[in-house]
Design a protein around this motif. Structure first.
Motif, PDB file in Angstrom:
ATOM      1  N   ARG A 165     -17.332  -4.812   4.678  1.00 35.13           N
ATOM      2  CA  ARG A 165     -16.807  -5.702   4.602  1.00 35.13           C
ATOM      3  C   ARG A 165     -15.517  -6.767   3.692  1.00 35.13           C
ATOM      4  NH1 ARG A 165     -22.373  -8.376   2.633  1.00 35.13           N
ATOM      5  NH2 ARG A 165     -20.874 -10.557   2.692  1.00 35.13           N
ATOM      6  N   TYR A 166     -15.429  -6.932   4.285  1.00 36.92           N
ATOM      7  CA  TYR A 166     -13.897  -7.739   3.015  1.00 36.92           C
ATOM      8  C   TYR A 166     -13.500  -6.989   3.023  1.00 36.92           C
ATOM      9  CZ  TYR A 166     -17.793 -11.786   2.707  1.00 36.92           C
ATOM     10  OH  TYR A 166     -18.862 -12.799   3.377  1.00 36.92           O
ATOM     11  N   ASN A 167     -12.386  -6.267   4.403  1.00 35.88           N
ATOM     12  CA  ASN A 167     -11.647  -5.399   3.636  1.00 35.88           C
ATOM     13  C   ASN A 167     -10.038  -6.124   4.611  1.00 35.88           C
ATOM     14  OD1 ASN A 167     -11.546  -3.021   2.421  1.00 35.88           O
ATOM     15  ND2 ASN A 167     -13.547  -2.910   3.282  1.00 35.88           N
ATOM     16  N   ASP A 168      -8.963  -5.146   5.315  1.00 34.02           N
ATOM     17  CA  ASP A 168      -8.229  -5.609   5.107  1.00 34.02           C
ATOM     18  C   ASP A 168      -7.815  -5.460   7.028  1.00 34.02           C
ATOM     19  OD1 ASP A 168      -7.373  -7.763   3.367  1.00 34.02           O
ATOM     20  OD2 ASP A 168      -5.842  -6.172   2.613  1.00 34.02           O
ATOM     21  N   MET A 169      -8.923  -5.476   7.631  1.00 34.97           N
ATOM     22  CA  MET A 169      -9.164  -4.684   8.794  1.00 34.97           C
ATOM     23  C   MET A 169      -8.700  -5.649  10.088  1.00 34.97           C
ATOM     24  SD  MET A 169     -12.057  -2.330   8.805  1.00 34.97           S
ATOM     25  CE  MET A 169     -12.045  -1.120   7.119  1.00 34.97           C
ATOM     26  N   ASP A 170      -8.111  -5.422  11.012  1.00 34.90           N
ATOM     27  CA  ASP A 170      -7.833  -6.172  12.513  1.00 34.90           C
ATOM     28  C   ASP A 170      -7.788  -6.124  13.469  1.00 34.90           C
ATOM     29  OD1 ASP A 170      -5.164  -4.982  12.072  1.00 34.90           O
ATOM     30  OD2 ASP A 170      -3.446  -6.548  11.039  1.00 34.90           O
ATOM     31  N   GLY A 171      -7.525  -6.388  14.490  1.00 32.36           N
ATOM     32  CA  GLY A 171      -7.069  -6.285  15.789  1.00 32.36           C
ATOM     33  C   GLY A 171      -8.190  -6.445  16.113  1.00 32.36           C
ATOM     34  N   SER A 172      -8.615  -5.599  17.132  1.00 33.61           N
ATOM     35  CA  SER A 172      -9.794  -6.077  17.875  1.00 33.61           C
ATOM     36  C   SER A 172     -10.875  -4.682  17.771  1.00 33.61           C
ATOM     37  CB  SER A 172      -9.240  -4.903  20.108  1.00 33.61           C
ATOM     38  OG  SER A 172      -9.587  -3.374  19.311  1.00 33.61           O
ATOM     39  N   PHE A 173     -12.236  -4.790  17.308  1.00 30.73           N
ATOM     40  CA  PHE A 173     -13.173  -4.809  16.740  1.00 30.73           C
ATOM     41  C   PHE A 173     -13.373  -2.994  17.422  1.00 30.73           C
ATOM     42  CE2 PHE A 173     -14.971  -8.721  16.024  1.00 30.73           C
ATOM     43  CZ  PHE A 173     -15.406  -8.393  15.146  1.00 30.73           C
ATOM     44  N   PRO A 174     -13.529  -2.428  16.529  1.00 31.45           N
ATOM     45  CA  PRO A 174     -13.616  -0.972  15.973  1.00 31.45           C
ATOM     46  C   PRO A 174     -14.949  -0.038  16.695  1.00 31.45           C
ATOM     47  CG  PRO A 174     -13.828  -1.169  13.883  1.00 31.45           C
ATOM     48  CD  PRO A 174     -13.731  -2.432  15.110  1.00 31.45           C
ATOM     49  N   ASN A 192     -13.541  -9.545   7.967  1.00 37.53           N
ATOM     50  CA  ASN A 192     -12.307  -9.205   7.797  1.00 37.53           C
ATOM     51  C   ASN A 192     -11.441 -10.025   9.495  1.00 37.53           C
ATOM     52  OD1 ASN A 192     -12.075  -6.659   7.338  1.00 37.53           O
ATOM     53  ND2 ASN A 192     -14.329  -5.773   8.065  1.00 37.53           N
ATOM     54  N   GLY A 193     -10.423  -9.028   9.585  1.00 35.79           N
ATOM     55  CA  GLY A 193      -9.724  -9.976  10.302  1.00 35.79           C
ATOM     56  C   GLY A 193      -9.445  -9.365  11.672  1.00 35.79           C
ATOM     57  N   PHE A 194     -10.431  -8.950  12.438  1.00 41.35           N
ATOM     58  CA  PHE A 194     -11.184  -8.709  13.799  1.00 41.35           C
ATOM     59  C   PHE A 194     -10.952 -10.265  14.904  1.00 41.35           C
ATOM     60  CE2 PHE A 194     -13.529  -5.024  11.572  1.00 41.35           C
ATOM     61  CZ  PHE A 194     -12.144  -4.540  12.523  1.00 41.35           C
ATOM     62  N   ASN A 195     -10.287  -9.841  15.893  1.00 41.93           N
ATOM     63  CA  ASN A 195     -10.269 -10.866  16.737  1.00 41.93           C
ATOM     64  C   ASN A 195     -10.409 -10.251  18.011  1.00 41.93           C
ATOM     65  OD1 ASN A 195      -7.218 -10.300  17.953  1.00 41.93           O
ATOM     66  ND2 ASN A 195      -7.057 -10.414  15.381  1.00 41.93           N
ATOM     67  N   GLY A 196     -10.465 -11.670  19.457  1.00 49.12           N
ATOM     68  CA  GLY A 196     -10.479 -10.992  20.601  1.00 49.12           C
ATOM     69  C   GLY A 196     -12.183 -11.372  21.074  1.00 49.12           C
ATOM     70  N   SER A 197     -12.399 -10.280  22.053  1.00 54.08           N
ATOM     71  CA  SER A 197     -13.688 -10.142  22.600  1.00 54.08           C
ATOM     72  C   SER A 197     -14.607  -9.331  22.117  1.00 54.08           C
ATOM     73  CB  SER A 197     -13.947 -10.439  24.510  1.00 54.08           C
ATOM     74  OG  SER A 197     -13.213  -9.226  24.240  1.00 54.08           O
ATOM     75  N   ILE A 198     -15.806  -9.441  21.323  1.00 58.86           N
ATOM     76  CA  ILE A 198     -15.754  -7.739  21.275  1.00 58.86           C
ATOM     77  C   ILE A 198     -17.113  -7.175  22.320  1.00 58.86           C
ATOM     78  CG2 ILE A 198     -17.877  -7.285  19.725  1.00 58.86           C
ATOM     79  CD1 ILE A 198     -17.840  -9.592  17.645  1.00 58.86           C
ATOM     80  N   PRO A 199     -16.374  -6.026  22.941  1.00 61.29           N
ATOM     81  CA  PRO A 199     -16.720  -5.312  23.641  1.00 61.29           C
ATOM     82  C   PRO A 199     -18.420  -4.728  23.062  1.00 61.29           C
ATOM     83  CG  PRO A 199     -15.746  -3.814  22.954  1.00 61.29           C
ATOM     84  CD  PRO A 199     -15.405  -5.380  22.592  1.00 61.29           C
ATOM     85  N   ILE A 200     -19.969  -6.249  22.840  1.00 60.04           N
ATOM     86  CA  ILE A 200     -20.663  -5.570  22.027  1.00 60.04           C
ATOM     87  C   ILE A 200     -21.400  -3.952  23.007  1.00 60.04           C
ATOM     88  CG2 ILE A 200     -22.531  -7.251  23.392  1.00 60.04           C
ATOM     89  CD1 ILE A 200     -22.460  -6.218  19.647  1.00 60.04           C
ATOM     90  N   GLN A 201     -21.419  -3.735  24.401  1.00 56.67           N
ATOM     91  CA  GLN A 201     -21.561  -2.899  25.373  1.00 56.67           C
ATOM     92  C   GLN A 201     -21.559  -1.243  24.661  1.00 56.67           C
ATOM     93  OE1 GLN A 201     -19.739  -5.567  26.217  1.00 56.67           O
ATOM     94  NE2 GLN A 201     -18.244  -4.474  27.874  1.00 56.67           N
ATOM     95  N   GLU A 202     -20.478  -1.948  24.065  1.00 58.06           N
ATOM     96  CA  GLU A 202     -19.807  -0.163  23.036  1.00 58.06           C
ATOM     97  C   GLU A 202     -21.382   0.037  22.352  1.00 58.06           C
ATOM     98  OE1 GLU A 202     -17.909   1.716  24.799  1.00 58.06           O
ATOM     99  OE2 GLU A 202     -16.563   0.215  26.171  1.00 58.06           O
ATOM    100  N   PHE A 203     -21.416  -0.818  21.703  1.00 48.85           N
ATOM    101  CA  PHE A 203     -22.794   0.015  20.074  1.00 48.85           C
ATOM    102  C   PHE A 203     -23.812   0.470  20.928  1.00 48.85           C
ATOM    103  CE2 PHE A 203     -20.094  -3.858  18.549  1.00 48.85           C
ATOM    104  CZ  PHE A 203     -19.857  -3.787  17.323  1.00 48.85           C
ATOM    105  N   THR A 204     -23.749   0.663  22.022  1.00 50.58           N
ATOM    106  CA  THR A 204     -24.912   1.351  22.757  1.00 50.58           C
ATOM    107  C   THR A 204     -24.393   3.364  22.460  1.00 50.58           C
ATOM    108  OG1 THR A 204     -23.987   1.088  24.756  1.00 50.58           O
ATOM    109  CG2 THR A 204     -25.538  -0.164  24.449  1.00 50.58           C
ATOM    110  N   TYR A 205     -23.385   3.718  22.049  1.00 50.18           N
ATOM    111  CA  TYR A 205     -23.051   4.085  21.614  1.00 50.18           C
ATOM    112  C   TYR A 205     -24.236   5.551  19.935  1.00 50.18           C
ATOM    113  CZ  TYR A 205     -19.498   5.082  24.962  1.00 50.18           C
ATOM    114  OH  TYR A 205     -19.329   5.430  26.752  1.00 50.18           O
ATOM    115  N   MET A 206     -24.103   3.826  19.710  1.00 49.03           N
ATOM    116  CA  MET A 206     -25.224   3.942  17.967  1.00 49.03           C
ATOM    117  C   MET A 206     -25.944   3.774  18.303  1.00 49.03           C
ATOM    118  SD  MET A 206     -22.688   1.838  16.017  1.00 49.03           S
ATOM    119  CE  MET A 206     -20.947   2.190  16.082  1.00 49.03           C
TER     120      MET A 206
END
Length: 284
Positions: A165-174, A192-206
């Motif tokens: 939390r609270y860093n300088d990350m941006d672009g699409s969610f990693p 952070n500075g992430f933007n765009g849509s979040i492919p939440i379904q990708e979190f299923t790897y976790m």
């Protein structure tokens, strides 16, 4: 004969209670080298109160130094904090991860608020954190890290808690960059500075993920939650200050924060959350 057995029993008991009297020499030296490295990065060339107890005095018990916790039996460092909120580092200061390799038993590493802007290891490269095989908790909040640290983090496959939390990350969610961290239970990407849509379904790897915070990323697109129902173990979901599309089928959810969103759907969509209750967040 009875007295002899009694004395042996007492000695064994005292050994378990007292444990090791100090951390091992290898780790003491490593702590002192880490301190010298941090001082070399500070603008004043000085230490701060957190590191003043880290001394090269061989009579000093390094298990008693600030920011450290040792295993009482082995004397090995199991918790290490180098949080340096009051020490001004030089611009673009990098943390040399190779200096952490001697702490082979460390379970928790706290680098919150230390103003580092990147990670490097000129020996192990991106595989550096793989050396810390017992590392479970890694806190890197309130620094100046950008997306360049993700290849390093992907090697820390033993992690159960990761705070960025609270860093300088941006672009699409990693999400794809973190997909190898399959043991994660708590993930905080807020502020952070992430933007765009979040492919939440990708979190299923976790598959073990229980708590996820995506608060305050100023997302311009809407959050796509179509695959969220596959996060079977999720208990806490913090989506403050985002744009919510829909949320459903999270039957294990205990804590949900949707404040400061643009959500205007019916609350009837959440009536299935039978386990929902007021509880303390895992990232607080």
């Amino acid at each position: 004969m009875f007295l002899g057995k009694y004395l042996i029993w007492v000695m064994l008991l005292l050994g378990q209670i007292c444990g090791s009297k100090s951390c091992i020499k290898k780790e003491r030296n490593a702590l002192f080298e880490l301190k010298k490295y941090i001082i070399s990065l500070s603008e004043e060339g000085k230490s701060n109160d957190h590191l003043t107890t880290w001394t090269n005095d061989t009579k000093s018990d390094c298990c008693m130094w600030k920011g450290l916790k040792c295993d009482p039996t082995s004397g090995r460092v199991i918790e290490l904090s180098i949080s340096l909120p009051y020490l001004k580092l030089k611009e673009s200061a990098l943390l040399n991860l190779s200096l952490l390799h001697p702490f082979e038993e460390v379970r928790s590493l706290d680098i919150d608020g230390s103003q580092f802007s990147g990670l490097f290891d000129d020996v192990e490269g991106y595989r550096s954190l793989r050396r810390l095989r017992n590392l479970e908790t890694l806190r890197l909040s309130s620094n100046s890290f950008n997306n360049s640290i993700f290849p390093f983090l992907s090697a820390a496959t033993s992690l159960t808690t990761l705070s960025l939390r609270y860093n300088d990350m941006d672009g699409s969610f990693p999400v794809k960059e973190l997909r190898d961290l399959m043991n994660l239970e708590v993930l905080d990407l807020s502020g952070n500075g992430f933007n765009g849509s979040i492919p939440i379904q990708e979190f299923t790897y976790m598959r073990k993920l229980k708590a996820l915070s995506l608060v305050g990323n100023e997302v311009f697109g809407s959050i796509e939650l179509q695959g969220v129902c596959k996060l079977k173990h999720i208990e806490e979901l913090d989506l403050r200050r985002n744009k919510l599309v829909e949320l459903k089928n999270l039957t294990n959810l205990e804590l949900l924060d949707l404040s400061r969103n643009g959500y205007n759907g019916s609350m009837q969509e959440f009536t299935h959350l039978k386990k929902a209750k007021s509880s303390r967040s895992k990232w607080q």
